[in-house]
Write a protein that holds these residues in place. Structure first.
Motif, PDB file in Angstrom:
ATOM      1  N   THR A   1      -1.375   0.143   7.889  1.00  0.00           N
ATOM      2  CA  THR A   1      -1.252  -1.252   8.316  1.00  0.00           C
ATOM      3  C   THR A   1      -2.430  -2.043   7.784  1.00  0.00           C
ATOM      4  O   THR A   1      -3.595  -1.647   7.971  1.00  0.00           O
ATOM      5  CB  THR A   1      -1.224  -1.357   9.847  1.00  0.00           C
ATOM      6  OG1 THR A   1      -0.134  -0.578  10.361  1.00  0.00           O
ATOM      7  CG2 THR A   1      -1.033  -2.803  10.279  1.00  0.00           C
TER       8      THR A   1
ATOM      9  N   ALA B   1      -1.515  -1.984  -0.411  1.00  0.00           N
ATOM     10  CA  ALA B   1      -1.051  -3.027   0.501  1.00  0.00           C
ATOM     11  C   ALA B   1      -1.735  -4.344   0.168  1.00  0.00           C
ATOM     12  O   ALA B   1      -2.884  -4.356  -0.286  1.00  0.00           O
ATOM     13  CB  ALA B   1      -1.343  -2.643   1.954  1.00  0.00           C
TER      14      ALA B   1
ATOM     15  N   LYS C   1       4.427   2.911   3.583  1.00  0.00           N
ATOM     16  CA  LYS C   1       5.132   2.143   4.624  1.00  0.00           C
ATOM     17  C   LYS C   1       5.326   2.977   5.870  1.00  0.00           C
ATOM     18  O   LYS C   1       5.716   4.136   5.811  1.00  0.00           O
ATOM     19  CB  LYS C   1       6.496   1.690   4.090  1.00  0.00           C
ATOM     20  CG  LYS C   1       6.454   0.429   3.266  1.00  0.00           C
ATOM     21  CD  LYS C   1       7.860   0.037   2.811  1.00  0.00           C
ATOM     22  CE  LYS C   1       7.809  -1.183   1.907  1.00  0.00           C
ATOM     23  NZ  LYS C   1       9.140  -1.520   1.376  1.00  0.00           N
ATOM     24  N   GLY C   2       5.035   2.377   7.006  1.00  0.00           N
ATOM     25  CA  GLY C   2       5.187   3.065   8.274  1.00  0.00           C
ATOM     26  C   GLY C   2       3.982   3.889   8.687  1.00  0.00           C
ATOM     27  O   GLY C   2       3.908   4.352   9.831  1.00  0.00           O
TER      28      GLY C   2
ATOM     29  N   ASP D   1       5.884   1.816  -1.143  1.00  0.00           N
ATOM     30  CA  ASP D   1       6.834   2.647  -0.405  1.00  0.00           C
ATOM     31  C   ASP D   1       6.172   3.905   0.135  1.00  0.00           C
ATOM     32  O   ASP D   1       6.547   4.416   1.193  1.00  0.00           O
ATOM     33  CB  ASP D   1       7.999   3.030  -1.318  1.00  0.00           C
ATOM     34  CG  ASP D   1       8.915   1.850  -1.598  1.00  0.00           C
ATOM     35  OD1 ASP D   1       9.694   1.931  -2.572  1.00  0.00           O
ATOM     36  OD2 ASP D   1       8.861   0.848  -0.853  1.00  0.00           O
TER      37      ASP D   1
ATOM     38  N   ASN E   1       2.626  -6.752   2.377  1.00  0.00           N
ATOM     39  CA  ASN E   1       3.425  -5.954   1.460  1.00  0.00           C
ATOM     40  C   ASN E   1       2.795  -4.586   1.307  1.00  0.00           C
ATOM     41  O   ASN E   1       1.571  -4.476   1.223  1.00  0.00           O
ATOM     42  CB  ASN E   1       3.515  -6.633   0.089  1.00  0.00           C
ATOM     43  CG  ASN E   1       4.447  -7.822   0.106  1.00  0.00           C
ATOM     44  OD1 ASN E   1       5.660  -7.663   0.152  1.00  0.00           O
ATOM     45  ND2 ASN E   1       3.890  -9.011   0.084  1.00  0.00           N
ATOM     46  N   TYR E   2       3.634  -3.572   1.282  1.00  0.00           N
ATOM     47  CA  TYR E   2       3.171  -2.191   1.201  1.00  0.00           C
ATOM     48  C   TYR E   2       3.898  -1.440   0.092  1.00  0.00           C
ATOM     49  O   TYR E   2       5.060  -1.711  -0.195  1.00  0.00           O
ATOM     50  CB  TYR E   2       3.419  -1.452   2.517  1.00  0.00           C
ATOM     51  CG  TYR E   2       2.718  -2.038   3.702  1.00  0.00           C
ATOM     52  CD1 TYR E   2       3.342  -2.977   4.515  1.00  0.00           C
ATOM     53  CD2 TYR E   2       1.423  -1.650   4.025  1.00  0.00           C
ATOM     54  CE1 TYR E   2       2.700  -3.526   5.606  1.00  0.00           C
ATOM     55  CE2 TYR E   2       0.766  -2.184   5.116  1.00  0.00           C
ATOM     56  CZ  TYR E   2       1.409  -3.126   5.903  1.00  0.00           C
ATOM     57  OH  TYR E   2       0.760  -3.659   6.996  1.00  0.00           O
TER      58      TYR E   2
END
Length: 121
Positions: free
Chosen positions: A68, A49, A64-65, A61, A58-59
């Motif tokens: 953070t 990230a 992601k989710g 894939d 930006n993360y």
């Protein structure tokens, strides 16, 4: 001279959470982006990230989710909150900071020494 100090790694069970921190220090530094990379055994280092000076995130894939990234500009610190951790998240996590520092104020990347995150039951 820019120094990065990381903390927060450790052993956690699948589904658990960890928070990594990285504090940057140095006289007169001006920080651009801050971020985290990781390197699992036998694999190349990969981006996890990034967060820009303006707060854009930006993360990868794969996180992601679940992960953070955040930064505290007053403390020159970047955080990575990692939730719902999976065994495949096991890696050494490296802090990355792009900044300018005296005497030439040329923009460079600086790296922390890494902190180990192990996800296992």
């Amino acid at each position: 001279q820019v120094q990065l100090v990381e903390s927060g790694g450790g052993l956690v069970q699948p589904g658990g959470s960890l928070r990594l921190s990285c504090a940057a220090s140095g006289r007169g530094i001006s920080i651009n982006h801050m971020g985290w990379y990781r390197q699992a055994p036998g694999k190349d280092r990969e981006l996890v990230a990034l967060i820009s000076s303006g707060g854009n995130e930006n993360y990868s894939d794969s996180v992601k989710g679940r992960f953070t990234i955040a930064r505290d500009n007053a403390k020159n610190t970047v955080y990575l909150q990692m939730n719902n951790l999976k065994p495949e998240d096991t890696a050494v996590y490296y802090c990355n900071v792009r900044c300018m520092s005296p005497p030439y104020y040329d923009e460079r990347d600086y790296w922390g020494k890494g902190t180990l995150v192990t996800v296992a039951s």
